[in-house]
Design a protein around this motif. Sequence first.
Motif, PDB file in Angstrom:
ATOM      1  N   ALA A   1      -1.787 -22.643   0.870  1.00 44.15           N
ATOM      2  CA  ALA A   1      -1.925 -21.199   1.086  1.00 44.15           C
ATOM      3  C   ALA A   1      -0.826 -20.699   2.016  1.00 44.15           C
TER       4      ALA A   1
ATOM      5  N   GLY B   1       2.070 -18.258   0.654  1.00 37.16           N
ATOM      6  CA  GLY B   1       2.157 -16.942   1.279  1.00 37.16           C
ATOM      7  C   GLY B   1       3.539 -16.660   1.830  1.00 37.16           C
TER       8      GLY B   1
ATOM      9  N   CYS C   1      -2.226 -21.176  -6.533  1.00 36.58           N
ATOM     10  CA  CYS C   1      -2.220 -20.189  -5.458  1.00 36.58           C
ATOM     11  C   CYS C   1      -1.224 -19.071  -5.759  1.00 36.58           C
TER      12      CYS C   1
ATOM     13  N   VAL D   1      -1.856 -15.256  -5.038  1.00 35.04           N
ATOM     14  CA  VAL D   1      -1.460 -14.619  -3.779  1.00 35.04           C
ATOM     15  C   VAL D   1      -1.062 -13.174  -4.049  1.00 35.04           C
TER      16      VAL D   1
ATOM     17  N   CYS E   1      -3.704 -15.069   0.936  1.00 35.46           N
ATOM     18  CA  CYS E   1      -3.266 -16.353   0.373  1.00 35.46           C
ATOM     19  C   CYS E   1      -4.511 -17.165   0.007  1.00 35.46           C
TER      20      CYS E   1
ATOM     21  N   ILE F   1      -0.385 -10.203   3.471  1.00 31.33           N
ATOM     22  CA  ILE F   1      -0.647 -11.001   2.273  1.00 31.33           C
ATOM     23  C   ILE F   1      -1.991 -11.712   2.373  1.00 31.33           C
TER      24      ILE F   1
ATOM     25  N   GLY G   1      -9.563 -17.364   1.701  1.00 33.64           N
ATOM     26  CA  GLY G   1      -8.129 -17.494   1.870  1.00 33.64           C
ATOM     27  C   GLY G   1      -7.639 -17.069   3.239  1.00 33.64           C
TER      28      GLY G   1
ATOM     29  N   CYS H   1      -7.435 -21.336  -8.864  1.00 34.08           N
ATOM     30  CA  CYS H   1      -7.374 -20.423  -7.721  1.00 34.08           C
ATOM     31  C   CYS H   1      -8.731 -19.765  -7.501  1.00 34.08           C
TER      32      CYS H   1
ATOM     33  N   GLU I   1      -4.669 -15.030   5.721  1.00 37.86           N
ATOM     34  CA  GLU I   1      -3.871 -13.809   5.723  1.00 37.86           C
ATOM     35  C   GLU I   1      -2.579 -14.078   6.470  1.00 37.86           C
TER      36      GLU I   1
END
Length: 306
Positions: A98, A102, A143, A303, A8, A6, A30, A25, A32
């Motif tokens: 985040a 996520g 997010c 996300v 995020c 993912i 971001g 956003c 991961e």
Amino acid sequence: MTEIKIFCPATIANLNCGFDVMGLCLEGIGDEMIIRKVADKGIRITKITGADLPLETDKNVAGVAALAIFNAAKPDCGFEIEIHKKIKAGSGIGSSSASAAGAVFGINELLGKPFTRHELVDFAMKGEAIASGSEHADNVAPCILGGFTLVRGYNPLDVIKIESPSEIYAVVLHPHIEVKTSDSRAILSPIIALKDAITQWGNLGGLIAGLYSKDYELIGRSLQDVIIEPLRKKLIPNFDEVKNSALNAGALGAGISGAGPSIFALCKGQAIAEKVAFAMSSNYLDTGIPFDMHVSRVNDEGVKKI
């Protein structure tokens, strides 16, 4: 599917006039995460890179958010979570959100999406409370949903997504100092003057109207904060000078990103955004404090799987 990776994204919260209710956003900035479905029930955080954060599930933002969705879904399995932090903690661009977003997004995907993205916001807020001391959605909402978001209310949770006008760019200057969300909340006054509240209500309404009507001048006029910024800006070296440099370079507006110390500016078009980024960074060099600069479009997806 038993494993998901993912992205995020980072976020900007408050947007001056929308304390605890507005956010957007960002693209390209971001964390991961990797989440795996396993046979043993429960939530386990198996690996964290890029930050010194607790692996204990009940002490970690992602772990607490994951437990919230796990307890609601009651699946006949468990989940392992890897977190690869690229958003610095205390940066003001949604590091904790985040992680929370996520975790709930990934688990929801692995369970076959029993919850909507709007419902995921409520679970992610549980994790945010670990970082800031209160459940708030101004970071986790954008997010998860992408774009701009407005939290109309918390009881019950009511979040509205607003698509970004196509030419909006965000510039973020992140000084390498830490301002904890809990500390920046502690300096706020619980009482505000009625005249300031009226001004702030007008600006928030103007910002939302400007976003829907794609009126960039109205957006700029509305990006004013007469309540929070005067108290928090003292925590950020050279804040006034950097903000003024952004406005003089053509930004629609500028202010404190989330709890700080990051300073953001919204701009119309990439060319102006790059000019504003140069002006802000040139000004901040005088402090001798290391910093990062980001220029980003608004991320309308939020996300996502990668």
